[in-house]
Scaffold this motif. Sequence first.
Motif, mmCIF file in Angstrom:
data_model
loop_
_atom_site.group_PDB
_atom_site.id
_atom_site.type_symbol
_atom_site.label_atom_id
_atom_site.label_comp_id
_atom_site.label_asym_id
_atom_site.label_seq_id
_atom_site.Cartn_x
_atom_site.Cartn_y
_atom_site.Cartn_z
ATOM 1 N N ARG A 1 10.493 -17.118 0.080
ATOM 2 C CA ARG A 1 9.350 -17.728 0.766
ATOM 3 C C ARG A 1 8.863 -18.946 -0.019
ATOM 4 N N ARG B 1 -2.331 -14.712 1.462
ATOM 5 C CA ARG B 1 -2.134 -14.731 0.006
ATOM 6 C C ARG B 1 -3.391 -15.242 -0.693
ATOM 7 N N ARG C 1 13.555 5.077 -2.826
ATOM 8 C CA ARG C 1 12.605 4.922 -1.715
ATOM 9 C C ARG C 1 12.905 5.929 -0.599
ATOM 10 N N TYR D 1 -1.328 -6.039 0.586
ATOM 11 C CA TYR D 1 -0.508 -6.692 1.625
ATOM 12 C C TYR D 1 -0.152 -5.684 2.721
HETATM 13 O O1 C5P Z 1 4.844 -3.439 -3.923
HETATM 14 P P1 C5P Z 1 5.166 -3.127 -2.478
HETATM 15 O O2 C5P Z 1 6.602 -2.841 -2.249
HETATM 16 O O3 C5P Z 1 4.252 -2.095 -1.904
HETATM 17 O O4 C5P Z 1 4.830 -4.486 -1.724
HETATM 18 C C1 C5P Z 1 5.019 -4.620 -0.333
HETATM 19 C C2 C5P Z 1 5.278 -6.074 0.008
HETATM 20 O O5 C5P Z 1 4.094 -6.843 -0.198
HETATM 21 C C3 C5P Z 1 6.356 -6.802 -0.789
HETATM 22 O O6 C5P Z 1 7.661 -6.569 -0.291
HETATM 23 C C4 C5P Z 1 5.924 -8.245 -0.627
HETATM 24 O O7 C5P Z 1 6.360 -8.770 0.591
HETATM 25 C C5 C5P Z 1 4.409 -8.154 -0.600
HETATM 26 N N1 C5P Z 1 3.786 -8.444 -1.904
HETATM 27 C C6 C5P Z 1 3.625 -9.753 -2.269
HETATM 28 N N2 C5P Z 1 2.972 -10.067 -3.424
HETATM 29 C C7 C5P Z 1 2.482 -9.099 -4.213
HETATM 30 C C8 C5P Z 1 2.658 -7.746 -3.869
HETATM 31 C C9 C5P Z 1 3.341 -7.438 -2.706
HETATM 32 O O8 C5P Z 1 4.063 -10.667 -1.564
HETATM 33 N N3 C5P Z 1 1.820 -9.424 -5.332
#
Ligand code: C5P
Length: 227
Positions: A191, A113, A161, A38
């Motif tokens: 969402r 997605r 973080r 993403y």
């Molecule tokens: O895991 P990380 O914090 O790097 O993910 C970044 C963003 O990607 C999340 O805040 C979310 O919006 C999106 N994400 C998602 N579905 C996933 C992994 C990440 O919507 N399976």
Amino acid sequence: MKKITIAIDGYSSTGKSTIAKQLAKALGYVYVDSGAMYRAITLYALENEFIGSEKDNIDALVKMLPYIKLKFELNNATGAAEIYLDGKNVEKEIRSLKISQHVSRIATITEVRQKLVDMQKKMGENKGVVMDGRDIGTVVFPDAELKLFMTASPETRAHRRYKELLDRGEKVVFKDVLENVQNRDYIDSHRENSPLVRAEDAIEFDNTDMGLQDQFERIKGMALRVI
Ligand code: C5P
């Protein structure tokens, strides 16, 4: 030993990827960081000014999606898989606060997605995979043999973080990092399309007061009991 699928979901900066990486290494499994995918699409959208300038052009981004090439490749020096966007290693770039500030909006786009979930399902089709994200136990691998849902207080997560970003040399203010963690939690959980929720059969794991080694031992124990 039979091979299983391990899904690790949860809020932002709960240390999912650190644990998932260690666990995959210990079990000889493949680790997939779905958030990196993403983030890479978000980087593409920013680089091509589909977002981030005056007016968003999500339609143009959606039209380009079939042509965006994402892949993971092993870095032999570190043993970790790194993400490539159109042939370029973007592992470092995608971790910036700027990407974090846009990624949750990009992750609400249905077509984004669809593309990424299809890729993730393929990556896990032979089992022996640990994948972390937001919808892994609910949408990507609803039949995963082990599902975890990681939580920790927002302040603890923002501190982790913040330290990570400082260690990487990024100049950030704690308040902005905390705000970003909270915003992402909100957007990800509210969402319409595959919101962040705990799968009914996921084990909730609060690591606010837990060290890394302790977490790893407990989660490895859970995995070995299933295998
Ligand atoms: O895991 P990380 O914090 O790097 O993910 C970044 C963003 O990607 C999340 O805040 C979310 O919006 C999106 N994400 C998602 N579905 C996933 C992994 C990440 O919507 N399976």
